[in-house]
Design a protein around this motif. Structure first.
Motif, mmCIF file in Angstrom:
data_model
loop_
_atom_site.group_PDB
_atom_site.id
_atom_site.type_symbol
_atom_site.label_atom_id
_atom_site.label_comp_id
_atom_site.label_asym_id
_atom_site.label_seq_id
_atom_site.Cartn_x
_atom_site.Cartn_y
_atom_site.Cartn_z
ATOM 1 N N PHE A 58 0.844 -1.184 0.000
ATOM 2 C CA PHE A 58 0.000 0.000 0.000
ATOM 3 C C PHE A 58 0.886 1.243 0.000
ATOM 4 C CE2 PHE A 58 -2.936 -3.118 1.974
ATOM 5 C CZ PHE A 58 -3.999 -2.980 1.100
ATOM 6 N N ALA A 59 0.375 2.310 -0.580
ATOM 7 C CA ALA A 59 1.168 3.528 -0.761
ATOM 8 C C ALA A 59 1.670 4.101 0.560
ATOM 9 C CB ALA A 59 0.348 4.574 -1.509
ATOM 10 N N ASP A 60 0.889 3.938 1.617
ATOM 11 C CA ASP A 60 1.255 4.537 2.898
ATOM 12 C C ASP A 60 1.884 3.543 3.873
ATOM 13 O OD1 ASP A 60 -1.002 3.043 3.212
ATOM 14 O OD2 ASP A 60 -2.105 4.513 4.424
ATOM 15 N N ALA A 61 2.329 2.392 3.369
ATOM 16 C CA ALA A 61 2.873 1.349 4.245
ATOM 17 C C ALA A 61 4.312 1.014 3.877
ATOM 18 C CB ALA A 61 2.016 0.086 4.167
ATOM 19 N N GLU A 62 5.076 0.590 4.870
ATOM 20 C CA GLU A 62 6.414 0.076 4.620
ATOM 21 C C GLU A 62 6.297 -1.274 3.917
ATOM 22 O OE1 GLU A 62 9.284 1.613 5.220
ATOM 23 O OE2 GLU A 62 8.230 3.375 6.024
#
Length: 201
Positions: free
Chosen positions: A131-135
């Motif tokens: 996901f774009a906001d995840a490491e």
């Protein structure tokens, strides 16, 4: 060119690797997607055998796109009570997640060109999904991590019916993240190891 198989064809598949790919994908669906209830809509179509498993033999994006368009049209032309959804598995192309992610725009454009936007939609699954906001190592990503890259074709009408049947459908994403965080990376690895052991037995 896509090698097309329904789940029932796995046992008699002449190409053993094709059967193995479908078996592994089915096991992931049963153990992770259905077993962890990541998608409460998946069990019904699985039990009714309304899922089409199509393996693309593509080695390049252009061939994969042709296979994707073929699968879009096949799903569109098939009776909904016989075929509800298609998993287009493409093991030999777009192994890099960033390349896969870029291809999703191409896939959506093809859907629009075929005048199927609003009738079908494409969901994404990949072994390295992020996901774009995840490491990259975050457990949250594993809700969309599959054994092989997959383009999942769904009917909009089926999604609408399923959402209407589940009043808390808008909370599925948050619930899935909570489920994965409780399971943890070690729990996920054990789940997938059992998956592999079952497929080998």
């Amino acid at each position: 060119m896509a090698i097309l198989l329904h789940a029932d064809d796995c046992v008699s598949a002449s190409h053993s690797s094709v059967a193995e790919i479908i078996n592994e994908t089915q096991s992931w669906l049963e153990r992770a997607v259905i077993g962890l209830n990541l998608c409460p809509f998946a069990k019904a179509v699985h039990v009714k055998k309304q899922i089409r498993y199509a393996i693309s033999d593509a080695r390049d994006n252009e061939t994969l796109l042709k296979d994707l368009i073929d699968e879009m049209l096949h799903l569109h032309d098939s009776p909904a009570d016989e075929l509800d959804t298609t998993l287009l598995i493409h093991p030999w192309v777009l192994a890099d997640f960033l390349d896969y992610n870029d291809f999703l725009d191409v896939a959506d454009a093809a859907l629009d060109d075929a005048n199927l936007t609003g009738e079908l939609q494409i969901a994404s699954f990949h072994p390295d999904y992020q996901f774009a906001d995840a490491e990259s190592t975050a457990i949250d990503n594993y809700t969309n991590r599959s054994p092989y890259p997959i383009l999942h074709l769904l009917r909009e009408a089926s999604i609408e019916r399923a959402v209407a049947a589940f009043p808390d459908a808008s909370e599925i994403y948050e619930r899935n993240i909570e489920t994965m965080r409780k399971l943890g990376l070690e729990g996920w690895r054990k789940l997938m190891v059992r998956n592999e052991q079952e497929n080998l037995s």
